[in-house]
Design a protein around this motif. Structure first.
Motif, PDB file in Angstrom:
ATOM      1  N   PRO A 146       6.594  35.367  55.258  1.00 55.80           N
ATOM      2  CA  PRO A 146       7.730  34.475  55.018  1.00 55.80           C
ATOM      3  C   PRO A 146       7.680  33.264  55.938  1.00 55.80           C
ATOM      4  O   PRO A 146       7.516  33.400  57.146  1.00 55.80           O
ATOM      5  CB  PRO A 146       8.940  35.367  55.323  1.00 55.80           C
ATOM      6  N   ALA A 147       7.823  32.075  55.345  1.00 59.51           N
ATOM      7  CA  ALA A 147       7.617  30.845  56.116  1.00 59.51           C
ATOM      8  C   ALA A 147       8.823  29.924  56.116  1.00 59.51           C
ATOM      9  O   ALA A 147       9.097  29.263  57.118  1.00 59.51           O
ATOM     10  CB  ALA A 147       6.406  30.093  55.574  1.00 59.51           C
ATOM     11  N   ILE A 148       9.542  29.851  54.988  1.00 57.47           N
ATOM     12  CA  ILE A 148      10.686  28.951  54.859  1.00 57.47           C
ATOM     13  C   ILE A 148      11.799  29.665  54.122  1.00 57.47           C
ATOM     14  O   ILE A 148      11.548  30.397  53.152  1.00 57.47           O
ATOM     15  CB  ILE A 148      10.296  27.660  54.105  1.00 57.47           C
ATOM     16  N   GLY A 149      13.022  29.466  54.581  1.00 55.69           N
ATOM     17  CA  GLY A 149      14.189  29.985  53.876  1.00 55.69           C
ATOM     18  C   GLY A 149      15.325  28.981  53.933  1.00 55.69           C
ATOM     19  O   GLY A 149      15.625  28.448  54.998  1.00 55.69           O
ATOM     20  N   VAL A 150      15.928  28.720  52.780  1.00 53.37           N
ATOM     21  CA  VAL A 150      17.058  27.791  52.695  1.00 53.37           C
ATOM     22  C   VAL A 150      18.148  28.441  51.851  1.00 53.37           C
ATOM     23  O   VAL A 150      17.868  28.976  50.775  1.00 53.37           O
ATOM     24  CB  VAL A 150      16.669  26.443  52.059  1.00 53.37           C
ATOM     25  N   ALA A 151      19.374  28.385  52.333  1.00 53.49           N
ATOM     26  CA  ALA A 151      20.538  28.866  51.587  1.00 53.49           C
ATOM     27  C   ALA A 151      21.596  27.770  51.613  1.00 53.49           C
ATOM     28  O   ALA A 151      22.225  27.531  52.646  1.00 53.49           O
ATOM     29  CB  ALA A 151      21.093  30.145  52.205  1.00 53.49           C
ATOM     30  N   ALA A 152      21.765  27.090  50.477  1.00 53.07           N
ATOM     31  CA  ALA A 152      22.796  26.061  50.360  1.00 53.07           C
ATOM     32  C   ALA A 152      24.052  26.685  49.762  1.00 53.07           C
ATOM     33  O   ALA A 152      23.975  27.528  48.876  1.00 53.07           O
ATOM     34  CB  ALA A 152      22.304  24.925  49.470  1.00 53.07           C
ATOM     35  N   VAL A 153      25.198  26.254  50.271  1.00 57.66           N
ATOM     36  CA  VAL A 153      26.497  26.721  49.774  1.00 57.66           C
ATOM     37  C   VAL A 153      27.236  25.486  49.263  1.00 57.66           C
ATOM     38  O   VAL A 153      28.091  24.930  49.959  1.00 57.66           O
ATOM     39  CB  VAL A 153      27.309  27.437  50.871  1.00 57.66           C
ATOM     40  N   PRO A 154      26.912  25.012  48.070  1.00 56.00           N
ATOM     41  CA  PRO A 154      27.430  23.717  47.621  1.00 56.00           C
ATOM     42  C   PRO A 154      28.943  23.660  47.494  1.00 56.00           C
ATOM     43  O   PRO A 154      29.534  22.609  47.718  1.00 56.00           O
ATOM     44  CB  PRO A 154      26.751  23.512  46.258  1.00 56.00           C
ATOM     45  N   GLY A 155      29.571  24.787  47.160  1.00 52.95           N
ATOM     46  CA  GLY A 155      31.020  24.793  47.021  1.00 52.95           C
ATOM     47  C   GLY A 155      31.761  24.574  48.322  1.00 52.95           C
ATOM     48  O   GLY A 155      32.942  24.201  48.327  1.00 52.95           O
ATOM     49  N   LEU A 156      31.072  24.784  49.450  1.00 54.73           N
ATOM     50  CA  LEU A 156      31.658  24.585  50.780  1.00 54.73           C
ATOM     51  C   LEU A 156      30.960  23.465  51.554  1.00 54.73           C
ATOM     52  O   LEU A 156      31.298  23.225  52.715  1.00 54.73           O
ATOM     53  CB  LEU A 156      31.582  25.884  51.590  1.00 54.73           C
ATOM     54  N   ASP A 157      29.975  22.821  50.936  1.00 56.01           N
ATOM     55  CA  ASP A 157      29.177  21.781  51.576  1.00 56.01           C
ATOM     56  C   ASP A 157      28.542  22.292  52.866  1.00 56.01           C
ATOM     57  O   ASP A 157      28.545  21.625  53.891  1.00 56.01           O
ATOM     58  CB  ASP A 157      30.034  20.536  51.853  1.00 56.01           C
ATOM     59  N   GLU A 158      27.983  23.500  52.790  1.00 59.59           N
ATOM     60  CA  GLU A 158      27.278  24.096  53.919  1.00 59.59           C
ATOM     61  C   GLU A 158      25.843  24.382  53.513  1.00 59.59           C
ATOM     62  O   GLU A 158      25.530  24.519  52.330  1.00 59.59           O
ATOM     63  CB  GLU A 158      27.907  25.431  54.335  1.00 59.59           C
ATOM     64  N   ALA A 159      24.994  24.517  54.498  1.00 57.42           N
ATOM     65  CA  ALA A 159      23.643  25.003  54.258  1.00 57.42           C
ATOM     66  C   ALA A 159      23.100  25.592  55.554  1.00 57.42           C
ATOM     67  O   ALA A 159      23.397  25.114  56.649  1.00 57.42           O
ATOM     68  CB  ALA A 159      22.726  23.896  53.761  1.00 57.42           C
TER      69      ALA A 159
END
Length: 261
Positions: free
Chosen positions: A119-132
């Protein structure tokens, strides 16, 4: 994950590209969020899928193909695309579609990359809260651009544990965990891992996942200082029952979850 500490770091520029694409895909889903005329279809396994899921995944696939044409791609909504580079991108366009269709903003758009070293990269965007939240192997974990880390809480009875729901837990597991005195909440799906990585909860308990549900967390949680594994202790990116914690009582929780006596 051992890979995050022993393997070579990924390039910052590559991580930045992944963050940019994931946040754009997440923002795209908002076109359909809280749309009362949104059509919801059922897949063969009974899970919901919407036009937003397909649009976000199509966006990511198109842009990944342009930038990294030799990389493989796995996603929830479309067939796997083979590659020759040894790198694989894994997409979950909306993790928490049930929340999405009911107007709950705790859904996430997930993107991961696994290379020959793990595992090299992980991204979790939370668009409804404008978080990532995002992380690159060897680069640390970031929440909206600022370095973040897991909670230091070491007392399980004073901890907050998240889950996507309790109906999927095996018999006895809920009662065993409840008896520890921990506070149990359902801030679930990908958002539960975001809360662990940013120190706002101490654990995320998540049975019955597919690889696209967990792949980003195999970088995000360790780079934030926590631990992530299946209930049986393995940490290979695959479908299964998963647990992420701040690391202080990971083995205790894992034992409680898999004890079927």
């Amino acid at each position: 994950m051992t890979e995050s500490s022993s393997a070579d770091s990924v390039a910052t520029e590559l991580l930045n590209e992944a963050v940019e694409l994931t946040r754009e895909a997440g923002h795209l889903t908002l076109r359909w969020f809280n749309d009362h005329e949104l059509s919801v279809h059922r897949k063969d396994d009974g899970s919901p899928v919407t036009e937003a899921d397909k649009a976000a995944e199509a966006f990511l696939r198109e842009n990944l193909a342009k930038r990294f044409p030799d990389d493989a791609v796995i996603g929830e909504e479309f067939p796997e695309e083979q590659g020759t580079s040894g790198r694989t991108w894994i997409i979950d366009p909306i993790d928490g579609t049930r929340s999405f269709v009911r107007g709950v903003p705790l859904f996430t758009t997930l993107l991961a990359m696994i290379d020959q070293e793990g595992p090299a990269i992980g991204v979790a965007a939370v668009p409804g809260l404008d978080e990532a939240v995002w992380a690159g192997r060897g680069l640390g974990c970031y929440h909206n651009g600022r370095r973040c880390q897991v909670s230091s809480q070491a007392d399980l009875s004073r901890s907050y544990l998240c889950a996507s729901g309790f109906e999927w837990w095996p018999d006895g597991a809920f009662d065993r965990v409840r008896q520890t005195g921990a506070r149990m909440r359902t801030w679930g799906d990908g958002y539960g891992y975001v809360l662990v990585a940013t120190g706002r909860t101490e654990a995320m308990i998540d049975p019955g996942l597919n690889v696209w549900d967990i792949a980003p967390m195999l970088v995000i949680v360790p780079e934030a200082g926590g631990r992530v594994s299946q209930w049986n202790g393995t940490d290979t990116a695959s479908a299964g029952d998963w647990l992420a914690t701040n690391g202080n009582f990971h083995e205790e929780l894992r034992t409680l979850l898999q004890n079927n006596e």
